[in-house]
Motif scaffolding. Structure first.
Motif, short mmCIF file in Angstrom:
data_model
loop_
_atom_site.label_atom_id
_atom_site.label_comp_id
_atom_site.label_asym_id
_atom_site.label_seq_id
_atom_site.Cartn_x
_atom_site.Cartn_y
_atom_site.Cartn_z
N SER A 140 0.86 -1.18 0.00
CA SER A 140 0.00 0.00 0.00
C SER A 140 0.89 1.23 0.00
CB SER A 140 -0.92 -0.01 1.23
OG SER A 140 -1.65 1.20 1.33
N GLY A 141 0.37 2.34 -0.57
CA GLY A 141 1.13 3.57 -0.60
C GLY A 141 2.21 3.56 -1.67
N THR A 142 3.13 4.49 -1.55
CA THR A 142 4.24 4.62 -2.50
C THR A 142 5.53 4.81 -1.72
OG1 THR A 142 2.82 5.59 -4.20
CG2 THR A 142 5.18 5.95 -4.42
N LEU A 143 6.53 4.01 -2.02
CA LEU A 143 7.84 4.10 -1.37
C LEU A 143 8.75 4.95 -2.24
CD1 LEU A 143 9.50 3.02 1.06
CD2 LEU A 143 10.27 1.16 -0.44
N ARG A 144 9.38 5.95 -1.61
CA ARG A 144 10.26 6.86 -2.34
C ARG A 144 11.64 6.87 -1.68
NH1 ARG A 144 6.79 9.74 -5.64
NH2 ARG A 144 4.61 9.79 -4.93
N PRO A 145 12.68 7.13 -2.46
CA PRO A 145 14.02 7.17 -1.88
C PRO A 145 14.23 8.39 -0.99
CG PRO A 145 14.09 7.78 -4.20
CD PRO A 145 12.69 7.33 -3.91
N ASP A 146 15.17 8.26 -0.06
CA ASP A 146 15.58 9.36 0.82
C ASP A 146 14.43 9.90 1.66
OD1 ASP A 146 17.71 10.89 1.80
OD2 ASP A 146 17.10 12.62 0.59
N VAL A 147 13.54 8.99 2.10
CA VAL A 147 12.40 9.38 2.94
C VAL A 147 12.46 8.57 4.23
CG1 VAL A 147 9.89 9.35 3.14
CG2 VAL A 147 10.95 10.01 0.97
N PRO A 148 12.29 9.20 5.40
CA PRO A 148 12.28 8.44 6.66
C PRO A 148 11.06 7.52 6.74
CG PRO A 148 12.62 10.79 7.04
CD PRO A 148 12.18 10.65 5.62
N ALA A 158 2.30 0.93 -4.93
CA ALA A 158 1.64 -0.23 -4.35
C ALA A 158 1.57 -1.37 -5.37
CB ALA A 158 0.24 0.15 -3.89
N GLY A 159 1.98 -2.54 -4.95
CA GLY A 159 1.99 -3.70 -5.82
C GLY A 159 3.34 -4.00 -6.43
#
Length: 740
Positions: free
Chosen positions: A362-370, A415-416
């Protein structure tokens, strides 16, 4: 599927990027070692355009190249991800090991995937382990298809292998396992002694078109007249199988009434039935010949994956809770929803450091994010956690998409999707990544229990300092490894899935962490007890000037029922032993019992009674009576029969019915007692037995061989029992040799 000429997108040298769950397919490849999974992945990558001709990307490496032999060996024992693109769809191919020792990697692949391709060799057939995985996938409704490889092998027969798959995988509904295409053989090459003709093309049973691969690239044409009888019977069975699983209840009536059903309708119903996991098509595939661009059946397979397998949005997201266990609303596969991603596997790369393969649910994972990293551990078959709870905040490093020796940059993972995350130093396999302001924990997935014990020692003094840290990092990466510091045998025990798993783990320990270890004989935790009542005196008297040492105590020892431990009783009368020294006697007795009285193993299940003694007004002391108590217990043991006790486990073996007799005979040969059997679904039997631990150290390996991969077992401690005399004599001899 096979009713049109496909176009595709995809280019070597760049990573496919998905913007929405509907443009993603996550597919795990399952099959025994040697079935051709990795070769099939390379063929699909080449057909999709991810690889150039001869299987090379732009820098000249192949999908399985990295840093030479070591990485290619790793691919055979660990899960690997190869993303490709076809018709605007990103297909994440998860290649799993075929060795039974690496079931943990297979479980990770099943967790990350939404559908499965079962790769079956026409030369070797279906093994028992593959059948068990099929049943597991069926239990959770995962969509599945079957790919038959090695059709070029002598005596390979696609029709015969399809019949085998129908029997093994079809269960009560063999018509749900049917081929979509039939292979067409060309002319046998000159000089081939078996006259086996290579497969030059496929005939589509629905489209009734020939997919010709004889010139190295797929071309469609109409069938020749001699092909029509070959198509007719198989096509009728396929149509009936599709209609039987159709959601349109009027379709069967139309078909039985003699009406023609449009190919487009059949294809649409086929795709729905595959996505629902109720129909399992069989296809054939082979790598491209030298100089060719497309491998046999790879286009048809990519069409099936992109059009028939479900999107991540069609599969349920695993349940989530708050870290404290409070329930949370169910999540959906929505790029705009709360972040919930899971670490599928972790590894250490000598060049880029720690890498985590992550599935975003779920959601979106992005680089350089806590993000918040939370783990309560995976679970074993009984539902018990296999790790320690932990929480931490970390910053996500670079997101990449692996391809052979390359790590290609990704701007995000929606997501996915699947991605590799660098430098998550505290994340372990099974951990959940979520927003720091909204931490979540995903429902854990079940990992197999490691049941092969391997006792290890540092090879040299220089290895001792790094040993604990290396083992801790190794077990954090691989949850199917379990580390135990046995307090009774004082051995460091690494529990593994099998001998191959053990060898790989020790080699990783040496090459990655610079720690050399030696595998030594694993010992079980033995005990001692008195077989009869005994009495003795402990006398500790020393006088060497100044304060002396004086203590005398008389005790009786009698055996107690199993599980009673060590009891101490005081029956002193008349103050023969002053009250302040009675606890000292007990302390000495218990210390000696912990050290053992005959073979150096702890004494259990006895009552020690202090009945008399003597003291000195000046020279008696706490230390003196501790020593006297210990001496008295040793003296009592010297004049009595001592039984050596061994741990006995309750063993539960689930095995296919045809191997029950062999398993029960083998357990009896291990001094085991079979206490019951019961039938379980799927043509298997549960055998319950009580077996000494010393006899089942290698049972994880031996059962696999005995049952042809169909058996699995669990074990739990039951009790200690007396060791037979001849076995006890051997154990005492081994103990004496270690002391010498």
């Amino acid at each position: 599927m096979g009713d049109r000429t496909s176009t595709h997108t995809g280019a070597a040298g760049r990573a496919p990027v998905a913007d929405r769950p509907g443009s993603i397919r996550n597919v795990v490849l399952v099959g025994h070692s040697g079935a051709g999974k990795t070769t099939l992945v390379e063929a699909l990558a080449q057909t999709s355009g991810a690889l150039l001709r001869a299987g090379r990307v732009e820098d000249g490496t192949t999908v399985s190249d990295h840093d030479g032999i070591e990485h290619r060996q790793q691919r055979s024992v660990q899960l690997s991800l190869v993303p490709v693109e076809w018709d605007g769809v990103k297909v994440n191919l998860l290649d799993t090991p075929g060795y039974a020792d690496f079931t943990g990697e297979l479980r990770a692949g099943l967790r990350a995937a939404d559908a499965a391709l079962f790769v079956v060799s026409a030369a070797d057939g279906v093994d028992g382990a593959t059948r068990l995985v099929w049943e597991e996938c069926a239990g959770v409704g995962m969509p599945r298809a079957i790919v038959v490889t090695h059709l070029e092998a002598p005596r390979a027969d696609f029709e015969e292998m399809t019949d085998v798959c129908r029997r093994v995988f079809g269960g009560d509904d063999p018509d749900a396992v049917l081929p979509l295409y039939l292979p067409l053989h060309g002319d046998p090459p000159e000089g081939r002694p078996d006259g086996h003709a290579p497969v030059a093309g496929l005939v589509g049973l629905l489209s009734q078109r020939i997919c010709d691969y004889s010139v190295g690239e797929r071309a469609e044409r109409d069938p020749d007249p001699e092909h029509l009888p070959l198509i007719a019977g198989a096509r009728a069975r396929l149509i009936e199988g599709i209609i039987a699983e159709s959601e349109d209840e009027t379709l069967m009536d139309r078909y039985l009434g003699g009406a023609d059903v449009e190919v487009e309708t059949l294809v649409r119903d086929l795709e729905k039935a595959v996505a629902r996991g109720v129909f399992h098509p069989v296809l054939a595939a082979a790598p491209a010949a030298e100089g060719a661009r497309q491998g046999l059946g790879t286009v048809e397979l990519l069409e099936l994956v992109t059009r028939g397998f479900p999107t991540p949005g069609e599969r349920e997201v695993p349940p989530v809770t708050a870290p404290d266990g409070r329930p949370r609303p169910p999540l959906e596969c929505d790029p705009d929803g709360p972040l919930a991603a899971e670490v599928i596997r972790t590894s250490s790369d000598p060049y880029v450091g720690r890498m985590s393969l992550v599935r975003v649910f779920s959601g979106t994972l992005r680089p350089d994010v806590p993000v918040h990293v939370c783990g309560h551990g995976l679970t074993d078959r009984e539902g018990a956690p296999t790790g320690q709870p932990h929480d931490a905040d970390e910053r996500v490093g670079a997101l990449t998409s692996p391809f052979g020796g390359q790590q290609r940059h990704l701007p995000k993972a929606v997501a996915g999707d699947l991605a590799c995350v660098a430098k998550l130093s505290r994340a372990e396999t099974g951990d959940t990544l979520s927003d720091r302001g909204d931490p979540l924990v995903m429902e854990p997935w079940v990992m197999p229990d490691p049941l092969l014990p391997v006792a290890v020692e540092a090879h040299a003094r220089s290895d001792e300092d790094r040993l604990s840290q290396g083992l801790a990092r190794l077990t954090a990466e691989d949850p199917t490894l379990r580390l135990e510091q046995n307090p009774d045998t004082r051995q460091l025990v690494l529990w593994c899935m099998g001998e191959a798993h053990r060898d790989v783990a020790l080699e990783r320990l040496r090459t990655r962490y610079g720690v050399r270890v030696d595998a030594v004989a694993h010992r079980v935790a033995l005990r001692e007890t008195f077989a009869e009542r005994a009495a003795a005196r402990g006398r500790h008297v020393k006088q060497s000037g100044g304060h002396g040492q004086y203590a005398v105590c008389e005790i009786t020892v009698e055996p107690l029922p199993a599980g009673s431990g060590v009891e101490f009783a005081d029956e002193v009368v008349g103050g023969a032993v002053p009250r302040q020294f009675i606890p000292s006697v007990e302390k000495g007795v218990r210390a000696q019992a912990a050290r053992g009285v005959a073979t150096g193993h702890p004494l259990v299940d006895v009552r020690v009674t202090l009945v008399d003694g003597k003291a000195h007004s000046v020279d008696s002391s706490d230390a003196a009576f501790q020593t006297a108590g210990a001496l008295a217990l040793r003296e009592a043991a010297a004049g009595a029969r001592i039984h050596l006790l061994e741990p006995v486990d309750e063993v539960r073996v689930t095995v296919a019915d045809e191997y029950v007799g062999a398993v029960m005979s083998d357990l009896s040969g291990r001094r085991g007692r079979v206490v019951g059997t019961e039938q379980v679904p799927g043509g298997s039997t549960l055998v319950r037995a009580e077996v000494p631990q010393s006899e089942i150290g290698r049972y994880a390996v031996d059962l696999r061989s005995l049952s042809h991969g169909t058996g699995r077992f669990s074990r739990s401690f039951l009790r200690h029992e007396p060791v037979p005399r001849q076995v006890a004599e051997r154990i005492r001899g081994e103990a004496e040799s270690r002391v010498a």
